[in-house]
Design a protein around this motif. Structure first.
Motif, mmCIF file in Angstrom:
data_model
loop_
_atom_site.group_PDB
_atom_site.id
_atom_site.type_symbol
_atom_site.label_atom_id
_atom_site.label_comp_id
_atom_site.label_asym_id
_atom_site.label_seq_id
_atom_site.Cartn_x
_atom_site.Cartn_y
_atom_site.Cartn_z
ATOM 1 N N GLY A 5 -10.006 5.035 -2.228
ATOM 2 C CA GLY A 5 -9.323 6.394 -2.776
ATOM 3 C C GLY A 5 -7.946 6.456 -2.357
ATOM 4 O O GLY A 5 -7.154 6.832 -3.485
ATOM 5 N N VAL A 6 -7.569 6.180 -1.389
ATOM 6 C CA VAL A 6 -6.137 6.379 -0.832
ATOM 7 C C VAL A 6 -5.247 5.412 -1.747
ATOM 8 O O VAL A 6 -4.045 5.481 -2.242
ATOM 9 C CB VAL A 6 -5.891 6.152 0.717
ATOM 10 N N ARG A 7 -5.832 3.943 -1.715
ATOM 11 C CA ARG A 7 -5.104 2.987 -2.526
ATOM 12 C C ARG A 7 -4.804 3.460 -3.994
ATOM 13 O O ARG A 7 -3.693 3.245 -4.495
ATOM 14 C CB ARG A 7 -5.803 1.834 -2.514
ATOM 15 N N LYS A 8 -5.934 4.126 -4.487
ATOM 16 C CA LYS A 8 -5.779 4.512 -5.996
ATOM 17 C C LYS A 8 -4.783 5.626 -6.066
ATOM 18 O O LYS A 8 -4.108 5.391 -6.978
ATOM 19 C CB LYS A 8 -7.153 4.999 -6.357
ATOM 20 N N VAL A 9 -4.752 6.616 -5.233
ATOM 21 C CA VAL A 9 -3.761 7.520 -5.112
ATOM 22 C C VAL A 9 -2.250 6.998 -5.022
ATOM 23 O O VAL A 9 -1.383 7.445 -5.900
ATOM 24 C CB VAL A 9 -3.901 8.441 -4.176
ATOM 25 N N LEU A 10 -2.109 5.899 -4.210
ATOM 26 C CA LEU A 10 -0.899 5.412 -3.973
ATOM 27 C C LEU A 10 -0.250 4.550 -5.229
ATOM 28 O O LEU A 10 0.741 4.406 -5.372
ATOM 29 C CB LEU A 10 -0.627 4.471 -2.897
ATOM 30 N N TRP A 85 4.056 -3.218 -3.652
ATOM 31 C CA TRP A 85 3.302 -3.948 -2.592
ATOM 32 C C TRP A 85 1.791 -4.018 -3.112
ATOM 33 O O TRP A 85 1.188 -5.029 -2.862
ATOM 34 C CB TRP A 85 3.319 -3.188 -1.339
ATOM 35 N N LEU A 86 1.388 -2.931 -3.951
ATOM 36 C CA LEU A 86 -0.189 -2.628 -4.197
ATOM 37 C C LEU A 86 -0.405 -3.539 -5.332
ATOM 38 O O LEU A 86 -1.568 -3.885 -5.837
ATOM 39 C CB LEU A 86 -0.588 -1.355 -4.570
ATOM 40 N N LEU A 87 0.695 -4.097 -6.197
ATOM 41 C CA LEU A 87 0.398 -4.996 -7.507
ATOM 42 C C LEU A 87 -0.120 -6.121 -7.082
ATOM 43 O O LEU A 87 -0.914 -6.633 -7.767
ATOM 44 C CB LEU A 87 1.759 -5.109 -8.077
ATOM 45 N N VAL A 88 0.208 -6.343 -5.585
ATOM 46 C CA VAL A 88 -0.367 -8.041 -5.548
ATOM 47 C C VAL A 88 -1.423 -8.004 -4.270
ATOM 48 O O VAL A 88 -1.835 -8.569 -3.674
ATOM 49 C CB VAL A 88 0.846 -8.739 -4.663
ATOM 50 N N GLY A 89 -1.780 -6.761 -4.315
ATOM 51 C CA GLY A 89 -3.150 -6.396 -3.305
ATOM 52 C C GLY A 89 -4.045 -6.992 -3.417
ATOM 53 O O GLY A 89 -5.061 -7.240 -2.336
ATOM 54 N N GLN A 90 -4.626 -7.361 -4.529
ATOM 55 C CA GLN A 90 -5.865 -8.005 -4.590
ATOM 56 C C GLN A 90 -5.633 -9.585 -4.804
ATOM 57 O O GLN A 90 -6.716 -10.101 -4.943
ATOM 58 C CB GLN A 90 -6.302 -7.407 -6.220
ATOM 59 N N ILE A 91 -5.002 -10.059 -4.478
ATOM 60 C CA ILE A 91 -4.422 -11.448 -4.406
ATOM 61 C C ILE A 91 -4.948 -12.049 -3.038
ATOM 62 O O ILE A 91 -4.305 -11.506 -1.942
ATOM 63 C CB ILE A 91 -3.055 -11.868 -4.629
#
Length: 271
Positions: A5-10, A85-91
């Motif tokens: 949830g926090v990740r999605k908000v950020l 930073w989050l753009l590459v968070g799922q790698i």
């Protein structure tokens, strides 16, 4: 790690909302006022200016706006760094060592971008804005009412104001801390370009984004490293929103259904 949830908000704050607000305020961020035959930084920024195509911005409301603009801009740029930073968070490791390395290089560049753009905004933005406003206050007959003025002496003379203007103009073009062509401005600009290049590379190697979205991401980095003032800043943040939304849409429509993302056939054949 933050929960989902926090990740999605950020994600929405850093890649959509903050860039959208930055588009609006950067339209009123003038440029080229120190380029020949420009009037000079102090001469231009110390008073309101109407629209002039030579300075690109729709208008310049005055030094109080310069201060407010950068008070808003500084935390929003921080959110953009979080978004990158989050753009590459799922790698992860399953995507290969090169993709992981590129993702971490992008994160490192995003951190450098955050640090140096904050320093730039503090010196040439909020700090400069207060210096302009305090100079005007000390030059008026109400100089004793200036904020934090514990020595209510006579108003500044024209000669003193001219000396302050020379000092501020010299600082603006200082090779280390100046607002243009300085060490901190170049480091911040190169860092955001590097962050976008490494992020696009990581996403390409992991095949977690379609190629048009990565082109938009690269174009964002190039535009923002050129300048965050109008017109480059608004263009850059618009490109970032488009890239982020394309990546999000492709993940929801492609990965959710277990489908491979679409890449040019030649690239796919060589994988």
């Amino acid at each position: 790690m933050p929960d989902e949830g926090v990740r999605k908000v950020l994600w929405w704050l850093g890649l959509v909302i903050a860039p959208a607000v930055l588009i609006g305020i950067e339209l009123f961020h003038p440029a080229h006022f120190t380029s020949p035959p420009g009037p000079g930084m102090y001469q231009y920024l110390s008073k309101p200016e109407p629209y002039n195509p030579g300075f690109v911005a729709l208008s310049y409301p005055g030094p109080d706006w310069w201060f407010l603009l950068h008070m808003i801009q500084t935390p929003l740029v921080g959110l953009v760094a979080v978004g990158l930073w989050l753009l590459v968070g799922q790698i992860g490791s399953a995507d290969g060592n090169f993709a992981v390395a590129a993702a971490w290089l992008s994160r490192a560049a995003s951190l450098v971008f955050l640090v140096y753009y904050t320093a730039l905004d503090s010196i040439g933005g909020t700090g400069l804005g207060r210096l302009l406003l305090n100079t005007q206050c000390l030059a008026s007959q109400y100089s004793g009412q200036c904020s934090a003025n514990r020595d209510p002496g006579p108003p500044l003379t024209p000669e003193q104001i001219e000396g302050i203007a020379r000092l501020l103009n010299t600082t603006w073009v200082d090779p280390w801390v100046g607002g243009v062509d300085s060490f901190i401005s170049h480091i911040g600009s190169c860092a955001v370009l590097a962050a976008s290049v490494f992020a696009a590379s990581a996403l390409a190697l992991a095949r977690k984004a379609e190629w048009p979205a990565l082109v938009l991401l690269l174009a964002f980095g190039w535009q923002l490293q050129t300048s965050h003032a109008s017109p480059h800043g608004p263009i850059a943040f618009g490109l970032l929103i488009l890239s982020a939304m394309w990546i999000r849409w492709s993940r929801r429509s492609g990965f959710a259904a277990g489908a491979a993302l679409r890449w040019p056939r030649r690239f796919a054949e060589h994988r």
